[in-house]
Design a protein around this motif. Structure first.
Motif, PDB file in Angstrom:
ATOM      1  N   ASN A   9       4.970   2.697  36.295  1.00  0.00           N
ATOM      2  CA  ASN A   9       4.311   2.520  35.002  1.00  0.00           C
ATOM      3  C   ASN A   9       3.091   1.619  35.119  1.00  0.00           C
ATOM      4  N   SER A  10       3.212   0.583  35.935  1.00  0.00           N
ATOM      5  CA  SER A  10       2.094  -0.334  36.124  1.00  0.00           C
ATOM      6  C   SER A  10       0.889   0.386  36.728  1.00  0.00           C
ATOM      7  N   LYS A  11       1.139   1.248  37.702  1.00  0.00           N
ATOM      8  CA  LYS A  11       0.050   2.000  38.330  1.00  0.00           C
ATOM      9  C   LYS A  11      -0.606   2.955  37.340  1.00  0.00           C
ATOM     10  N   VAL A  12       0.214   3.591  36.504  1.00  0.00           N
ATOM     11  CA  VAL A  12      -0.313   4.508  35.495  1.00  0.00           C
ATOM     12  C   VAL A  12      -1.233   3.765  34.534  1.00  0.00           C
ATOM     13  N   LEU A  13      -0.794   2.608  34.090  1.00  0.00           N
ATOM     14  CA  LEU A  13      -1.576   1.820  33.143  1.00  0.00           C
ATOM     15  C   LEU A  13      -2.877   1.320  33.768  1.00  0.00           C
ATOM     16  N   LEU A  14      -2.824   0.906  35.012  1.00  0.00           N
ATOM     17  CA  LEU A  14      -4.033   0.440  35.694  1.00  0.00           C
ATOM     18  C   LEU A  14      -5.023   1.584  35.908  1.00  0.00           C
ATOM     19  N   LYS A  15      -4.503   2.774  36.119  1.00  0.00           N
ATOM     20  CA  LYS A  15      -5.375   3.937  36.284  1.00  0.00           C
ATOM     21  C   LYS A  15      -6.105   4.239  34.976  1.00  0.00           C
ATOM     22  N   ILE A  16      -5.382   4.147  33.857  1.00  0.00           N
ATOM     23  CA  ILE A  16      -6.017   4.358  32.553  1.00  0.00           C
ATOM     24  C   ILE A  16      -7.059   3.272  32.306  1.00  0.00           C
ATOM     25  N   ALA A  17      -6.727   2.033  32.671  1.00  0.00           N
ATOM     26  CA  ALA A  17      -7.663   0.920  32.487  1.00  0.00           C
ATOM     27  C   ALA A  17      -8.960   1.172  33.247  1.00  0.00           C
ATOM     28  N   ALA A  18      -8.842   1.689  34.463  1.00  0.00           N
ATOM     29  CA  ALA A  18     -10.033   1.981  35.270  1.00  0.00           C
ATOM     30  C   ALA A  18     -10.878   3.075  34.620  1.00  0.00           C
ATOM     31  N   GLU A  19     -10.214   4.084  34.043  1.00  0.00           N
ATOM     32  CA  GLU A  19     -10.929   5.150  33.339  1.00  0.00           C
ATOM     33  C   GLU A  19     -11.705   4.589  32.152  1.00  0.00           C
ATOM     34  N   GLU A  20     -11.056   3.725  31.397  1.00  0.00           N
ATOM     35  CA  GLU A  20     -11.704   3.134  30.226  1.00  0.00           C
ATOM     36  C   GLU A  20     -12.909   2.281  30.644  1.00  0.00           C
ATOM     37  N   GLN A  21     -12.758   1.537  31.718  1.00  0.00           N
ATOM     38  CA  GLN A  21     -13.854   0.699  32.209  1.00  0.00           C
ATOM     39  C   GLN A  21     -15.030   1.561  32.657  1.00  0.00           C
ATOM     40  N   ARG A  22     -14.737   2.668  33.315  1.00  0.00           N
ATOM     41  CA  ARG A  22     -15.799   3.571  33.769  1.00  0.00           C
ATOM     42  C   ARG A  22     -16.562   4.157  32.585  1.00  0.00           C
ATOM     43  N   HIS A  23     -15.828   4.536  31.545  1.00  0.00           N
ATOM     44  CA  HIS A  23     -16.484   5.076  30.350  1.00  0.00           C
ATOM     45  C   HIS A  23     -17.365   4.021  29.686  1.00  0.00           C
ATOM     46  N   ALA A  24     -16.879   2.788  29.649  1.00  0.00           N
ATOM     47  CA  ALA A  24     -17.666   1.704  29.050  1.00  0.00           C
ATOM     48  C   ALA A  24     -18.979   1.506  29.808  1.00  0.00           C
ATOM     49  N   GLU A  25     -18.929   1.634  31.127  1.00  0.00           N
ATOM     50  CA  GLU A  25     -20.137   1.482  31.936  1.00  0.00           C
ATOM     51  C   GLU A  25     -21.139   2.607  31.657  1.00  0.00           C
ATOM     52  N   ILE A  26     -20.629   3.804  31.426  1.00  0.00           N
ATOM     53  CA  ILE A  26     -21.514   4.930  31.106  1.00  0.00           C
ATOM     54  C   ILE A  26     -22.235   4.672  29.790  1.00  0.00           C
ATOM     55  N   TRP A  27     -21.492   4.218  28.781  1.00  0.00           N
ATOM     56  CA  TRP A  27     -22.113   3.932  27.481  1.00  0.00           C
ATOM     57  C   TRP A  27     -23.095   2.769  27.584  1.00  0.00           C
TER      58      TRP A  27
END
Length: 295
Positions: free
Chosen positions: A41-59
């Motif tokens: 579960n921790s790995k899944v959550l960290l993967k989502i966190a990385a996705e969100e961070q990447r999207h923030a960088e694009i914006w």
């Protein structure tokens, strides 16, 4: 990161809001991941966190703004996760941001990445959240059993006793005895039922049923313990209000965590519980009048 083409002020405002949301959610997912003991579960959550961070960088490439996260949300949702479980907290957070596809569609012509990011978020986050395996949600059936049975049985019992006894202390005493006995009965029945079905976690199933049942008993009996002996009708009203609030809160929790319809489930549980209480109250009147018992 390469500069993007100029965009309208309205689109920039929307993107800035999305940037802040993505950044905030990235922090929330990271914090919750640290709270979770299960490595998967921790790995899944960290993967989502990385996705969100990447999207923030694009914006950020469009807004040209170094945004700050929403501090209260980065505190509130990890706190909710500790109390009610991470599945409920994270799904509630995602609900609050609205439909990403619809929002991104409003400026897709100006921002080429918008459509792809919308699809990424809708697909990845739903898939990842579906992978989350939280123990308490595995026992929702046991909790629903304990809650629904306690609400129907005890609200009916207390309503019937209210008119029959007309004394809050006697009603509370009878309700507690009935409730505690029923708790032990329901917990053991759930344990035996789960074990007969080959469930290796039968003890936990029984435990969840018993704990939820006992907690419901405590909340329903409490008004009769706190109010004066003669305030039995007020205690009844508060008890019935408590029934509705418990159903409301639990149904909302399940609807968010398990993605099930809220209004239909709430209506069913509330109607059954209140109908049984009303019928039991009438039975209490009939029994008292018929037997001529005065307390």
């Amino acid at each position: 990161m390469a500069d993007r083409k100029e965009i309208s002020a309205a689109t920039r405002a929307i993107l800035l809001k999305m940037q802040i949301n993505e950044l905030t959610e990235s922090i929330v997912y990271t914090k919750v991941a640290k709270q979770v003991s299960d490595e998967h579960n921790s790995k899944v959550l960290l993967k989502i966190a990385a996705e969100e961070q990447r999207h923030a960088e694009i914006w950020k490439g469009y807004t040209k703004v170094v945004a700050k996260p929403k501090l209260l949300r980065t505190i509130w949702f990890p706190l909710l996760a500790r109390i009610f479980g991470f599945t409920f907290a994270l799904k509630l957070m995602e609900r609050g941001e609205g439909n990403a596809s619809e929002i991104y569609a409003t400026f897709a012509s100006e921002v080429p990445e918008a459509e792809k990011i919308a699809k990424d978020e809708d697909r990845h986050e739903q898939e990842l959240l579906a992978m989350l395996d939280e123990e308490r949600l595995q026992y929702v059936g046991s909790m629903v059993l304990g809650l629904s049975d306690a609400l129907v049985e005890l609200s009916g019992t207390l309503a019937g006793l209210t008119f029959a006894m007309q004394n809050t202390r006697l009603i509370a005493l009878s309700g507690l005895i009935t409730g505690i006995s029923a708790t032990l009965s329901m917990a053991s029945s759930e344990y035996l039922s789960s074990r007969s079905e080959g469930n290796t976690n039968a003890f936990k199933s029984g435990l969840y049923t018993g704990v939820v049942y006992l907690a419901t008993v405590a909340f329903l009996v409490l008004p009769y313990l706190l109010l004066p002996n003669t305030a039995f009708m007020l205690a009844l009203g508060i008890m019935l209000g408590t029934v509705v609030l418990i159903i409301l809160g639990f149904t909302y929790y399940i609807s968010v965590a398990k993605d099930v319809p809220f209004l239909k489930r709430f209506g069913e549980m509330a109607t059954i519980s209140l109908s049984v209480a009303a019928l039991s109250f009438v039975i209490g009147i009939i029994v008292k009048k018929t037997l001529g018992i005065e307390i």
